[in-house]
Design a protein around this motif. Sequence first.
Motif, short mmCIF file in Angstrom:
data_model
loop_
_atom_site.label_atom_id
_atom_site.label_comp_id
_atom_site.label_asym_id
_atom_site.label_seq_id
_atom_site.Cartn_x
_atom_site.Cartn_y
_atom_site.Cartn_z
N ASP A 289 22.54 39.26 -27.59
CA ASP A 289 22.53 38.79 -26.20
C ASP A 289 21.42 37.76 -26.01
OD1 ASP A 289 20.14 40.25 -26.08
OD2 ASP A 289 21.12 42.00 -25.20
N THR A 290 21.18 37.37 -24.77
CA THR A 290 20.16 36.36 -24.48
C THR A 290 18.87 36.98 -23.94
OG1 THR A 290 21.15 35.99 -22.31
CG2 THR A 290 21.83 34.52 -24.10
N SER A 291 18.61 38.21 -24.31
CA SER A 291 17.33 38.81 -23.96
C SER A 291 16.19 38.00 -24.57
CB SER A 291 17.26 40.24 -24.49
OG SER A 291 15.93 40.73 -24.52
N VAL A 292 15.06 37.98 -23.89
CA VAL A 292 13.87 37.32 -24.44
C VAL A 292 13.03 38.30 -25.25
CG1 VAL A 292 13.76 35.50 -22.71
CG2 VAL A 292 12.61 37.68 -22.27
N ALA B 208 14.37 45.84 -23.65
CA ALA B 208 14.50 44.38 -23.76
C ALA B 208 14.34 43.75 -22.39
CB ALA B 208 15.85 44.02 -24.35
N LEU B 209 13.65 42.63 -22.38
CA LEU B 209 13.38 41.92 -21.14
C LEU B 209 14.41 40.81 -20.94
CD1 LEU B 209 11.15 41.88 -18.87
CD2 LEU B 209 10.03 40.09 -20.19
N PHE B 210 14.91 40.69 -19.71
CA PHE B 210 15.83 39.62 -19.34
C PHE B 210 15.23 38.85 -18.17
CE2 PHE B 210 18.47 42.57 -21.58
CZ PHE B 210 19.46 41.81 -22.20
N ILE B 211 15.16 37.52 -18.30
CA ILE B 211 14.68 36.69 -17.21
C ILE B 211 15.87 36.25 -16.38
CG2 ILE B 211 13.37 34.62 -16.59
CD1 ILE B 211 11.75 36.85 -18.00
#
Length: 524
Positions: free
Chosen positions: A334-337, A405-408
Amino acid sequence: MTTIDVEALISALPRRLSDIPSYWAGRTPDAVALSENGRQISYRRLNEAVDEAVVLLVDLGVRPGDRLMIVAENCMAQLVLVFAAARMDTWAVNVNARLSLSEIDAIGKHCGARRVVYTHGSSAEAYAHAQRGGASKVSLGDIGDIAIGPINPACEPEPVDAEGSKQVAVLLYTTGTTGQPKGVMLTHRNLLFIAAVSGHVRGLINTDRAYGVLPITHVFGLASVALGTLYAGASLYLAARYSPAALIASVRNDSLTILQGVPAMYARLLEHDRAGWDPSTSALRFIYAGGSPLDATLKDNVERLFKLPLHNGYGMTESSPTISQTRVDAPRRDTSVGSVIPGVDIRIVDVTGVDLAAGEAGELWVRGPNVMKGYYRDPELTAATINPDGWLNTGDIARCSPDGALFIVGRTKELIIRSGFNVYPVEVESALNSHPAVVQSAVVGRFLPGGNEEVVAFVELDPAHHHIGPADLMAYLEPILAAYKRPAQIIVMDAMPAAATGKILKGELKQLAQRLHDAPESSI
């Protein structure tokens, strides 16, 4: 990847940035430290050059606590000057030579630099600024030519901290199109902590060869790429400007193992004619995108090209920059940072500062050894950004998944409120970027009478899809996005306005969107 004993790591950090070249000069003196346009210098030579630059700067009247403004594009001389300033307890003020004369003058006035140094031997723009600034040429031998501006007798040195690690090492000015310059004070400890931790997270070793095209005048290029690479005793291959052709040549000829860039850099590479080039057969083992949001379509396309995971991360100038990063041993689809880096704490809070439940989106606060000392000559803004308990308000909206996981989600200031509904630009951009004709996009809000906002999208299109227009994109978005999220207008751009890092200047686009509404005859 092994776990980090953060306390042991911090206690082992050197006191100053300049301890990096001296450390490796004593252990691997003949290893390549820097490469630029086919020229290479060892760690021994880098350390000697730093000593020589210190002698020069002292002769020029530069003192501990002074600000030394370095107008440059990526080159050996720039890094030598940064390390020399660090060795002298002088603040290095890194300024990109591609800024306009008025922007450079504003930064120089705000920081009150004792001297301005231009790396005119490796940058035409630095040369032009040096000519206007009445600078005199000086040779650093095999490191390159520089030019020295006149001394500023009004410069008052800042106090020097007795503990070198707490001393300001670098003053970086954040990108902005209006208002007064905003100087971020980063200490030796701030930058060395990030150099050590980000290198560990990437699994950097001293045989790695990293591409150094991200501007060293930006915190990503300085701390994560340049200092992170050199802290590990690895080799940094400097490039003043990005071009897909030059990147391909360096991957081929220099056996690069590490590639870090911004999403726009990878988008340009995908557009480029890559006939005969197969990066999956190269020495690359780690590729990374940061500096701006990474959408799923671009990530998938890059991973297919390189046959490697495209790692992602998040940070900001005020946090030196890294806050989170995906792990080498745990790439994400995914596009998690990624997860928060060791030694850094976060909170996700509502508008009143109350912690939100797991999974809820809110404002992201950060605390750790990476948080800046403050904004130079602006205690009020510093107090408004960092609370008494040391929490830095990032101004970004984020959420955490159950696995940490962090998502912006977006920026607080970029949030678009359309008829009472929240629209996060990154969601609209991701939808647009999934269209095969779209190279990149940027979404902004436009104010309407009565206090409402509407969504405006700017796009760059692949020339191979010349038959695609705004109406086609509107139709494409209809089944993907709710009606309130869809753009009221889609504007095709030949090229987006961008900073030297490749980051799209949304402030300029927002102003343009407003002008096109208020004065429809305005052109782009």
